[in-house]
Design a protein around this motif. Structure first.
Motif, PDB file in Angstrom:
ATOM      1  N   HIS A  36       0.914  -1.121   0.147  1.00 61.23           N
ATOM      2  CA  HIS A  36       0.014  -0.132  -0.209  1.00 61.23           C
ATOM      3  C   HIS A  36       1.140   0.887  -0.096  1.00 61.23           C
ATOM      4  CE1 HIS A  36      -2.962  -3.534   1.791  1.00 61.23           C
ATOM      5  NE2 HIS A  36      -3.653  -2.229   1.258  1.00 61.23           N
ATOM      6  N   PRO A  37       1.629   1.313  -0.783  1.00 64.86           N
ATOM      7  CA  PRO A  37       2.561   2.969  -1.162  1.00 64.86           C
ATOM      8  C   PRO A  37       1.748   4.103  -1.011  1.00 64.86           C
ATOM      9  CG  PRO A  37       2.204   1.732  -3.625  1.00 64.86           C
ATOM     10  CD  PRO A  37       0.842   1.332  -2.759  1.00 64.86           C
ATOM     11  N   ARG A  38       0.949   4.211  -0.413  1.00 62.11           N
ATOM     12  CA  ARG A  38       0.201   6.051  -0.171  1.00 62.11           C
ATOM     13  C   ARG A  38       0.490   5.916   1.023  1.00 62.11           C
ATOM     14  NH1 ARG A  38      -5.970   7.930  -1.094  1.00 62.11           N
ATOM     15  NH2 ARG A  38      -6.145   9.434  -0.663  1.00 62.11           N
ATOM     16  N   LEU A  39      -0.443   4.416   2.026  1.00 62.82           N
ATOM     17  CA  LEU A  39      -0.104   4.150   3.332  1.00 62.82           C
ATOM     18  C   LEU A  39       1.418   4.674   4.144  1.00 62.82           C
ATOM     19  CD1 LEU A  39      -1.033   3.990   6.065  1.00 62.82           C
ATOM     20  CD2 LEU A  39      -1.527   1.524   5.473  1.00 62.82           C
ATOM     21  N   ALA A  40       2.329   3.671   3.141  1.00 64.03           N
ATOM     22  CA  ALA A  40       3.589   4.104   3.171  1.00 64.03           C
ATOM     23  C   ALA A  40       4.402   5.520   3.467  1.00 64.03           C
ATOM     24  CB  ALA A  40       4.352   3.225   1.982  1.00 64.03           C
ATOM     25  N   ASN A  41       3.252   5.864   2.257  1.00 64.70           N
ATOM     26  CA  ASN A  41       3.489   7.910   2.501  1.00 64.70           C
ATOM     27  C   ASN A  41       3.855   8.374   4.026  1.00 64.70           C
ATOM     28  OD1 ASN A  41       5.453   7.463  -0.042  1.00 64.70           O
ATOM     29  ND2 ASN A  41       3.250   8.669  -1.510  1.00 64.70           N
ATOM     30  N   VAL A  42       2.298   8.105   3.963  1.00 67.55           N
ATOM     31  CA  VAL A  42       1.858   8.462   5.720  1.00 67.55           C
ATOM     32  C   VAL A  42       2.699   7.796   6.326  1.00 67.55           C
ATOM     33  CG1 VAL A  42      -0.171   8.544   6.791  1.00 67.55           C
ATOM     34  CG2 VAL A  42      -0.198   9.191   4.568  1.00 67.55           C
ATOM     35  N   ALA A  43       2.607   6.901   6.424  1.00 72.55           N
ATOM     36  CA  ALA A  43       3.464   6.036   7.555  1.00 72.55           C
ATOM     37  C   ALA A  43       4.873   6.384   7.865  1.00 72.55           C
ATOM     38  CB  ALA A  43       3.971   4.690   7.396  1.00 72.55           C
ATOM     39  N   LEU A  44       5.339   7.239   6.868  1.00 81.43           N
ATOM     40  CA  LEU A  44       6.706   7.694   7.016  1.00 81.43           C
ATOM     41  C   LEU A  44       6.647   8.837   7.019  1.00 81.43           C
ATOM     42  CD1 LEU A  44       8.333   5.903   3.312  1.00 81.43           C
ATOM     43  CD2 LEU A  44       9.064   5.270   6.304  1.00 81.43           C
ATOM     44  N   THR A  45       5.732   9.606   6.606  1.00 83.60           N
ATOM     45  CA  THR A  45       6.434  10.934   7.014  1.00 83.60           C
ATOM     46  C   THR A  45       5.801  11.342   9.377  1.00 83.60           C
ATOM     47  OG1 THR A  45       4.879  11.449   4.942  1.00 83.60           O
ATOM     48  CG2 THR A  45       4.635  13.094   6.698  1.00 83.60           C
ATOM     49  N   VAL A  46       4.900  10.408   8.991  1.00 77.60           N
ATOM     50  CA  VAL A  46       5.116  10.149  10.753  1.00 77.60           C
ATOM     51  C   VAL A  46       5.865  10.057  11.684  1.00 77.60           C
ATOM     52  CG1 VAL A  46       3.598   8.837  12.601  1.00 77.60           C
ATOM     53  CG2 VAL A  46       2.622  10.087  10.310  1.00 77.60           C
ATOM     54  N   VAL A  47       6.490   8.922  11.379  1.00 81.46           N
ATOM     55  CA  VAL A  47       7.834   8.187  11.719  1.00 81.46           C
ATOM     56  C   VAL A  47       9.344   9.538  11.086  1.00 81.46           C
ATOM     57  CG1 VAL A  47       9.695   6.376  11.563  1.00 81.46           C
ATOM     58  CG2 VAL A  47       7.158   5.993  11.310  1.00 81.46           C
ATOM     59  N   SER A  48       9.740   9.878  10.653  1.00 80.88           N
ATOM     60  CA  SER A  48      10.315  11.115  10.707  1.00 80.88           C
ATOM     61  C   SER A  48       9.888  12.374  10.979  1.00 80.88           C
ATOM     62  CB  SER A  48      10.101  11.654   8.832  1.00 80.88           C
ATOM     63  OG  SER A  48      10.326  10.576   7.723  1.00 80.88           O
ATOM     64  N   ILE A  49       8.549  12.487  11.061  1.00 87.38           N
ATOM     65  CA  ILE A  49       8.234  14.066  12.348  1.00 87.38           C
ATOM     66  C   ILE A  49       8.618  13.627  13.335  1.00 87.38           C
ATOM     67  CG2 ILE A  49       6.594  15.290  13.468  1.00 87.38           C
ATOM     68  CD1 ILE A  49       5.325  15.244  10.890  1.00 87.38           C
ATOM     69  N   ILE A  50       8.044  12.215  14.548  1.00 86.78           N
ATOM     70  CA  ILE A  50       8.635  11.902  15.396  1.00 86.78           C
ATOM     71  C   ILE A  50      10.546  12.104  15.615  1.00 86.78           C
ATOM     72  CG2 ILE A  50       8.589   9.839  17.412  1.00 86.78           C
ATOM     73  CD1 ILE A  50       5.657   9.473  15.715  1.00 86.78           C
ATOM     74  N   GLN A  51      10.418  11.182  14.354  1.00 92.62           N
ATOM     75  CA  GLN A  51      12.415  11.396  14.925  1.00 92.62           C
ATOM     76  C   GLN A  51      13.121  12.491  15.266  1.00 92.62           C
ATOM     77  OE1 GLN A  51      13.805   8.607  11.796  1.00 92.62           O
ATOM     78  NE2 GLN A  51      13.901   6.417  12.319  1.00 92.62           N
ATOM     79  N   THR A  52      12.318  13.642  14.710  1.00 91.79           N
ATOM     80  CA  THR A  52      12.881  14.616  14.992  1.00 91.79           C
ATOM     81  C   THR A  52      13.225  15.285  16.330  1.00 91.79           C
ATOM     82  OG1 THR A  52      10.975  15.798  13.973  1.00 91.79           O
ATOM     83  CG2 THR A  52      12.431  14.918  12.057  1.00 91.79           C
ATOM     84  N   ILE A  53      12.219  14.288  16.943  1.00 90.93           N
ATOM     85  CA  ILE A  53      12.056  15.321  18.428  1.00 90.93           C
ATOM     86  C   ILE A  53      13.103  14.474  19.220  1.00 90.93           C
ATOM     87  CG2 ILE A  53      10.492  15.040  20.544  1.00 90.93           C
ATOM     88  CD1 ILE A  53       8.365  13.931  18.476  1.00 90.93           C
TER      89      ILE A  53
END
Length: 73
Positions: A36-53
């Motif tokens: 599910h590439p669309r869901l993959a983009n959402v998941a990667l965006t959320v994880v990238s935001i969390i990793q900046t904290i």
């Protein structure tokens, strides 16, 4: 077993539990989003935001939610 051995055993126990919980969540999610590439983009965006904290700030957020260590018996 002295105090050091007890503390070491507790630390290993907590670490193994955390790794098991993370694996149970992340492995099925990773398998699911590969198709599910669309869901993959959402998941990667959320994880990238969390990793900046920073981890210290994340600890400040997590302590009130989950507490510290194990509950007393």
């Amino acid at each position: 077993m002295g105090a050091l051995g007890t503390a070491l055993a507790q630390h290993i126990y907590l670490s193994v539990i955390a790794i098991l919980i993370a694996s149970v969540i992340s492995i099925p999610l990773g398998i699911y989003i590969t198709s599910h590439p669309r869901l993959a983009n959402v998941a990667l965006t959320v994880v990238s935001i969390i990793q900046t904290i920073p981890s210290l700030a994340l600890l400040g957020f997590m302590v009130p939610l989950f507490g510290i260590g194990m509950l007393p018996l």
